[in-house]
Design an enzyme around this catalytic site. Structure first.
Site, mmCIF file in Angstrom:
data_model
loop_
_atom_site.group_PDB
_atom_site.id
_atom_site.type_symbol
_atom_site.label_atom_id
_atom_site.label_comp_id
_atom_site.label_asym_id
_atom_site.label_seq_id
_atom_site.Cartn_x
_atom_site.Cartn_y
_atom_site.Cartn_z
ATOM 1 N N GLU A 62 17.461 -8.004 -6.405
ATOM 2 C CA GLU A 62 18.048 -7.244 -5.292
ATOM 3 C C GLU A 62 19.553 -7.241 -5.519
ATOM 4 O O GLU A 62 20.149 -8.298 -5.718
ATOM 5 C CB GLU A 62 17.702 -7.905 -3.960
ATOM 6 C CG GLU A 62 18.447 -7.362 -2.750
ATOM 7 C CD GLU A 62 18.134 -5.900 -2.460
ATOM 8 O OE1 GLU A 62 16.980 -5.589 -2.179
ATOM 9 O OE2 GLU A 62 19.080 -5.062 -2.529
ATOM 10 N N GLU A 92 9.218 2.098 -4.403
ATOM 11 C CA GLU A 92 9.040 2.186 -2.959
ATOM 12 C C GLU A 92 9.299 3.655 -2.608
ATOM 13 O O GLU A 92 8.480 4.510 -2.899
ATOM 14 C CB GLU A 92 9.988 1.219 -2.266
ATOM 15 C CG GLU A 92 9.716 1.040 -0.797
ATOM 16 C CD GLU A 92 10.750 0.168 -0.131
ATOM 17 O OE1 GLU A 92 10.378 -0.579 0.766
ATOM 18 O OE2 GLU A 92 11.949 0.239 -0.490
ATOM 19 N N GLU A 121 6.621 -3.051 5.286
ATOM 20 C CA GLU A 121 7.627 -3.832 6.016
ATOM 21 C C GLU A 121 7.971 -3.196 7.366
ATOM 22 O O GLU A 121 8.313 -3.897 8.305
ATOM 23 C CB GLU A 121 8.875 -4.019 5.161
ATOM 24 C CG GLU A 121 9.568 -2.722 4.809
ATOM 25 C CD GLU A 121 10.571 -2.882 3.661
ATOM 26 O OE1 GLU A 121 10.327 -3.705 2.771
ATOM 27 O OE2 GLU A 121 11.584 -2.155 3.669
HETATM 28 C C1 NOJ Z 1 13.818 -3.997 0.766
HETATM 29 C C2 NOJ Z 1 12.527 -4.011 0.051
HETATM 30 O O1 NOJ Z 1 11.770 -2.875 0.341
HETATM 31 C C3 NOJ Z 1 11.776 -5.250 0.435
HETATM 32 O O2 NOJ Z 1 10.504 -5.249 -0.144
HETATM 33 C C4 NOJ Z 1 12.565 -6.452 0.028
HETATM 34 O O3 NOJ Z 1 11.921 -7.589 0.510
HETATM 35 C C5 NOJ Z 1 13.978 -6.407 0.577
HETATM 36 N N1 NOJ Z 1 14.587 -5.149 0.353
HETATM 37 C C6 NOJ Z 1 14.862 -7.466 -0.065
HETATM 38 O O4 NOJ Z 1 15.057 -7.188 -1.409
#
Ligand code: NOJ
Length: 686
Positions: free
Chosen positions: A392, A489, A495
């Site tokens: 990330e 994504e 989420e």
């Molecule tokens: C957004 C992502 O879609 C999610 O899966 C991830 O947990 C968070 N960012 C942190 O990287």
């Protein structure tokens, strides 16, 4: 028609005066466009006509003789020179036919047929610049693709595009399914369903159903070193390409010769055929990586849902999720249940504080003190599973690029062969630093980012690592060329069921199938069998969570819930353990945009079939003939269905598992609860 026939009263006017009337009555632009080239699809279903209207290029698409795309302009505004859209003359054209079948290393189907006719046309200006622009159309029976080629030429080498003028002028009234393009939340929006005249600016794919029941999806293919195309409705049913801007103010800058991405339009009678089309894959270049059998389609678990529930944190401290002990727990869970991957988020330095805004703090080679990276990789190996990496970067893209090589090397040395990347930043805020002390902001959809995402995928491929991009540039079928770009994504995933406001409604996944999923695999992360988010229920039934594994395609599928929640649902969990992730073939058995869909897929290298069916907020009964099964065999159907009183609101856990012996001659009745679904595994028994 003579003037006197068109306007009978002219007979009364002296011949010498008639021309004056005609001059005044005829608008200046009314000169008929002249069709200069045509090409039909191999089965003569679609036809494309190219025309010139006083030197302006336009195209039109007909299906079985009826217009689908009315005349639509082509061209560019270039910085520092004349518009590249007028004064054109067709100087040459050529056609060719193509019919070949190619094999996907992994995918929804192993074999893909590419059957099209191609028309290439060169237009050259008749004014002093005499610049040339090529337009290439590929016409399939289920859609068209076209792109521009800027040929090598002395007068146009540094091409600075201020605007692409491509239009899509829809011929018939239609309902559209769309998400906004150019909004702050990138592509993470609920899907709107409106008359086409109420669409604003959209991401692609934009999907349409005309009043006559024709299904259309506008998108693009092979988005390489260019900016993404949004579609802006300019008036009525006419859309125009709107390229995501670059920080420099232009949209795209390239040196000729080069080709733009393909603009693609799927056109089919049914929603099922729209989904089954391989148009964008076929428009992409073949596999550039050769043998990628090192990538294993698989399911994965991980330190993830607990973070979104706020049971644990990415940041270090008492609630840190990515600890050695917690990761071992997931490794054991994966090993015991046959899942290959274990994702760990928050394992590296940089998550403390507001990580959303502090992307420059991330260190991609330094684990936190409570995370034994090497020890865990070794433990995973010993237990026959693999860590799934996580990068990330909070949108601090240049910062990430600086560390990319060592970060990938580290993972490669530990046997990590899949990495989830993340670019959490509002749209237009990816951080670029060219080393000149100026911080520039780029769109995730812009040309600079298209190069970045490609660089990551290429660097990863060199080390035999596959990439699953979150907050990606949109998928345009590049998995064909770089089959280590396995998933993305690029939509509201699970989420949002945890904390979204509003959460994902029951129709969300059905909507995804005919919008986002037309573009390619999505890492949706299904399988929340607790049916609970952070403080809100997931708007689903239990059976629907299982069906998602079949319906929402990805070669890596997360088993996203907490291990303890799977322990509470052993019956349903069995389907998640059994379901395949790589397919020999795929059939959409029934579908209605936005309402329901049933998909059957046969596992790659086997005879077992899986079926998934989803509905929106309405319950329904669907008749499904099992004609897709091998007629020479009998099967045990393991059925995971909504209970008789199931309902996403109030009775989501009502669920039944039953088995039946079936053959291809049988028809099943699928009873789907409101917000529900059904999953079936067909195992050949003789
Ligand atoms: C957004 C992502 O879609 C999610 O899966 C991830 O947990 C968070 N960012 C942190 O990287």
């Amino acid at each position: 028609m003579t003037p006197a026939r068109a306007y009978p009263f002219l007979r009364e006017v002296p011949m010498s005066m008639r021309w004056l009337f005609l001059l005044l009555a005829t608008p200046a632009f009314a000169v008929e466009p002249v069709i200069v080239a045509t090409v039909d699809s191999p089965g003569k279903v679609l036809r494309v006509e190219l025309s010139l209207d006083e030197g302006r290029i336009a195209y039109r698409v007909l299906r079985l003789g009826e217009p689908v795309i009315a005349p639509s302009r082509l061209g560019f505004l270039l910085r520092g020179s004349e518009k590249l859209e007028r004064n054109f003359k067709l100087v040459s054209q050529s056609t060719r036919s193509y019919d070949a079948t190619w094999e996907q290393p992994w995918g929804e189907s192993r074999l893909v047929r590419d059957r099209h006719n191609e028309l290439g046309a060169r237009f050259t200006e008749e004014i002093k610049g005499k610049r040339s622009l090529d337009v290439v159309f590929r016409v399939f029976d289920d859609g068209i693709g076209f792109r521009y080629v800027f040929p090598e030429q002395a007068r146009l080498s540094d091409v600075v595009i201020d605007d692409e003028l491509t239009e899509f002028n829809l011929a018939a009234p239609a309902t559209a399914w769309w998400i906004p393009g150019g909004g702050w939340n990138r592509d993470e929006y609920l899907v709107n369903r409106t008359p086409v005249e109420e669409v604003s600016q959209v991401h692609t794919p934009m999907t349409l159903r005309t009043r006559d029941g024709l299904h259309i999806a506008i998108h693009e293919a092979a988005l390489v070193d260019y900016s993404s195309m949004w579609l802006k409705r300019v008036d009525g049913r006419r859309f125009k390409a709107e390229l995501a801007p670059a920080s420099e103010g232009w949209k795209v800058r390239r040196q000729a010769p080069f080709a733009t991405p393909w603009r693609s339009v799927r056109i089919a009678d049914t929603a099922a055929a729209l989904y089954e089309s391989n148009l964008e894959l076929n428009l992409n270049e073949p596999n550039a990586l050769g043998d990628v059998s090192w990538f294993k389609p698989a399911k994965y678990v991980g330190v993830w849902w607990e973070l979104h529930l706020e049971d644990s944190t990415w940041a270090t401290g008492p609630k840190h999720g990515a600890t050695t002990a917690n990761t071992r727990r997931y490794i054991d869970f994966a090993a015991e249940n046959g899942f290959r991957g274990v994702l760990v988020e928050g394992w590296n330095v940089g998550w403390d504080g507001q990580w959303f805004g502090n992307g420059n703090d991330f260190d991609f080679t330094k684990p936190t003190a409570d995370f034994d990276l090497e020890g865990l990789a070794a433990y995973a190996k010993q237990r026959g599973v693999h860590l799934v990496g996580h990068h990330e970067n909070g949108g601090a893209v240049s910062h990430y690029e600086k560390q990319l090589g060592p970060a990938l090397d580290l993972y490669a040395s530990l046997g990590v062969d899949v990495i989830k990347t993340g670019y959490v930043a509002d749209a237009g805020q990816a951080e670029r630093n060219d080393g000149d002390g100026v911080v520039r902001r780029e769109w995730h959809d812009g040309q600079w980012m298209s190069r970045h995402y490609e660089r990551v995928v290429r660097e990863a491929a060199k080390r035999r690592i596959a990439i699953n991009t979150h907050e990606p540039i949109k998928d345009t079928g590049l998995r064909r060329t770089w089959p280590n770009w396995i998933s993305r994504e690029g939509a509201r995933g699970m989420e949002y069921a945890a904390w979204g406001n509003p959460p994902n409604p029951p129709e969300h996944e059905v909507n995804l199938v005919f919008t986002r999923m037309l573009a390619g695999p999505m890492d949706f992360t299904p399988g929340i069998l607790s049916l609970m988010g952070r403080k809100q229920p997931v708007q689903t039934t239990l059976a629907k969570q299982l069906a998602l594994y079949v319906v929402l395609y990805s070669p890596i599928q997360m088993v996203a819930d907490l291990p303890e929640n799977y322990a509470k649902q052993p019956q349903a969990f069995q389907f998640i353990k059994d379901v395949a992730v790589d397919w020999e073939t795929t059939r959409v058995l029934n579908a209605e945009l936005g309402d329901y869909v049933t998909i059957a897929r046969r596992e790659r290298g086997g005879d077992t079939w899986f079926l998934g069916s989803l509905t929106d907020e309405n319950g329904r009964v669907l008749e499904v003939p099992l004609a897709f099964l091998d007629p020479k065999r009998r099967y045990r159907a393991e059925i995971y269905r909504d209970g008789d009183d199931a309902h996403w609101r109030g009775q989501p856990f009502a669920f039944a598992r039953e088995t039946r012996e079936v053959s291809s001659a049988d028809t099943l009745q699928l009873r789907l609860a409101a917000g529900g679904g059904q999953a079936i595994r067909f195992v050949p028994i003789r």
